[in-house]
Scaffold this motif. Structure first.
Motif, PDB file in Angstrom:
ATOM      1  N   GLU A  67       0.830  -1.209   0.000  1.00  0.00           N
ATOM      2  CA  GLU A  67       0.000   0.000   0.000  1.00  0.00           C
ATOM      3  C   GLU A  67       0.861   1.255   0.000  1.00  0.00           C
ATOM      4  N   ALA A  70       2.595   1.584  -3.396  1.00  0.00           N
ATOM      5  CA  ALA A  70       1.684   1.972  -4.474  1.00  0.00           C
ATOM      6  C   ALA A  70       1.472   3.484  -4.491  1.00  0.00           C
ATOM      7  N   LEU A  93      -2.837  -7.190  -5.367  1.00  0.00           N
ATOM      8  CA  LEU A  93      -3.157  -6.311  -6.489  1.00  0.00           C
ATOM      9  C   LEU A  93      -4.084  -5.178  -6.045  1.00  0.00           C
ATOM     10  N   ARG A  94      -5.032  -5.500  -5.180  1.00  0.00           N
ATOM     11  CA  ARG A  94      -5.924  -4.460  -4.646  1.00  0.00           C
ATOM     12  C   ARG A  94      -5.153  -3.446  -3.816  1.00  0.00           C
ATOM     13  N   ALA A  95      -4.107  -3.930  -3.128  1.00  0.00           N
ATOM     14  CA  ALA A  95      -3.283  -3.029  -2.316  1.00  0.00           C
ATOM     15  C   ALA A  95      -2.433  -2.123  -3.205  1.00  0.00           C
ATOM     16  N   GLY A  96      -2.326  -2.473  -4.500  1.00  0.00           N
ATOM     17  CA  GLY A  96      -1.653  -1.581  -5.433  1.00  0.00           C
ATOM     18  C   GLY A  96      -0.455  -2.159  -6.170  1.00  0.00           C
ATOM     19  N   ASP A  98       1.425  -3.898  -9.121  1.00  0.00           N
ATOM     20  CA  ASP A  98       1.104  -3.957 -10.541  1.00  0.00           C
ATOM     21  C   ASP A  98       1.056  -5.395 -11.041  1.00  0.00           C
ATOM     22  N   LYS A  99       1.896  -6.234 -10.419  1.00  0.00           N
ATOM     23  CA  LYS A  99       1.918  -7.658 -10.787  1.00  0.00           C
ATOM     24  C   LYS A  99       2.151  -8.475  -9.524  1.00  0.00           C
TER      25      LYS A  99
END
Lengths: 246, 194
Positions: A67, A70, A93-96, A98-99
């Motif tokens: 987080e 991101a 991915l939700r936390a930011g 990219d992969k």
């Protein structure tokens, strides 16, 4: 033409960066996001955070770190380490991130790669492949899986991996150069980008990996020791005629 | 204003928009999406799951277009402005043309690549030849003259489009360093005059 990428890898444990030599004897080298921002300023094309203690300590520290990363970083980053289920990947991915990088869980159940690609797109799915003498290994190199590395690489891509992070456990931490035979064989066998990993000591090692087909090169100990080395490596590669982002 | 449909990069796009001088709000509220000064459709992932996620605000987006208010699509968010996709699924069809799978030795097209402007656009002011970050396996193939920049990945791939109050970028400005920041600043300026 897409540029060749230099990707500092930050092995994290308990919220701190560590780097093992041959996956052992960890040394504490700093705060992950601070270091990542420094690398970004010095020209890192991407970053990788690998939570090497995920299964021991739970997922709290890496999610908090992702987080923060991101919000602070202006270059892409991959998060991995202990990603076992679709939900682990979704959380990262939700936390930011990219992969996400998947390693052992994909070997245990290759269909996970397809489910991840269907849900998040294959561009978000990096399959990390650890190899020792041509055999896939997991658990930080401790467990041989009786599976040929090139064969597994093909399978992983067929299932949905959008990129392969290929680490030679034999070369890791040696600074004698990437495993060119392994990197080249996999780059020739698949059509997704391949990231060479394990063994970088100098710019010519990265150039050698690009020459055998790698699209990107992972660097760790050589830049953790002295981050300015990253900028120098890129300058040396450009001087040698490689398309890199300066 | 970001249309929230569960895209993974919402947090990073918000942070980047805030750095560019905006006050981003993440919303699924149709009235907000209709009226906001700029709507950003931030996208990563599979176009079909993105389209499903966007369904609840689709009508609000269409009303927005009718009213001529600006929308910026990022990556899959740009693909969603177009029609059917090789990935499976369909975009909003606000612009004409399909989304096709890339044909190149290495797919996904992954990494930093230089923007080649196709025509003048204030969105791309100061970005000619700049490297920006791409991560995609599919790309739009617009009917009509809406491409404002291409990128070379074994052939020209559409990197940015503009048509009336609609704009889109295939790359990730939130992950493209100083060049990406510039794009978002330009987009905010464009939205104020669009």
């Amino acid at each position: 033409m897409v540029k060749k990428r230099l990707i500092p890898c930050l092995d994290v444990a308990g919220g701190r960066v560590v780097k093992g030599v041959r996956f052992e004897s960890l040394r504490d080298v700093g705060d992950p996001v601070e270091l990542a921002e420094r690398y970004s300023e010095l020209g890192a094309d991407e970053l990788v955070f690998l939570d090497i203690a995920a299964s021991i300590e739970g997922r709290g520290p890496i999610l908090e770190l992702v987080e923060r990363a991101a919000e602070c970083l202006t270059v892409p980053f991959t998060a991995g380490g202990g990603v076992a289920r679709l939900e682990d990947a979704r959380a990262l991915l939700r936390a930011g991130a990219d992969k996400v990088a998947i390693n052992r869980a994909a070997v245990d159940d290759p269909s996970l790669l397809a489910r991840l690609a269907d849900e998040f797109g294959s561009q978000a799915v990096v399959c990390a492949v650890d190899s020792r003498r041509g055999e896939v290994v997991t658990h930080g190199g401790r467990n041989g899986r009786g599976l040929g590395t090139v064969e597994w690489a093909r399978e992983a891509v067929r299932r949905g991996a959008g990129e392969l992070l290929v680490t030679s456990i034999d070369a890791d931490g040696t600074r004698d150069g990437y495993d060119l035979e392994l990197t080249g064989a996999i780059a020739a066998a698949v059509r997704v980008p391949v990231i060479a990993s394990g063994g970088a000591g100098q710019a010519s090692h990265l150039a050698d990996a690009f020459a055998v087909g790698a699209e990107a090169a992972l660097v760790a100990s050589i830049v953790h020791e002295r981050p300015e080395r990253l900028r120098e490596l890129k300058a040396e590669l450009k001087e040698a005629g490689w398309a890199v982002r300066i | 204003m970001l249309a929230d449909y569960g895209a993974g990069n919402t947090r990073s796009v918000c942070a980047a928009l805030a750095r560019a001088g905006a006050e981003p709000v993440v919303s699924t509220e149709p009235a907000e999406i209709r009226e906001a000064p700029l709507v950003v459709i931030a996208g990563v992932g599979h176009v079909a799951s993105a389209a499903r996620g966007l369904a609840p605000v689709e009508e609000a987006l269409r009303q927005r277009v009718t009213a001529g208010r600006p929308i910026l699509g990022i990556c899959v968010g740009m693909q969603l402005l177009f029609e059917e996709s090789d990935e499976g699924g369909r975009g909003l069809g606000l612009l004409a043309g399909p989304v096709r799978r890339l044909e190149a030795r290495r797919v996904p097209h992954m990494g930093w690549n230089a923007l080649a402007p196709a025509r003048d656009s204030r969105l791309l002011d100061g970005l000619e030849g700049e490297d920006v970050y791409f991560a995609h396996s599919f790309a739009v193939e617009p009917f009509g003259d809406v491409a404002i920049a291409h990128v070379d990945h074994e052939g020209a791939v559409v990197a940015a489009i503009e048509s009336g109050s609609l704009a889109g970028v295939q790359f990730h400005p939130e992950r493209s360093g100083a060049a990406g920041a510039r794009l978002l600043e330009n987009a905010l300026a464009w939205s104020r005059s669009a």
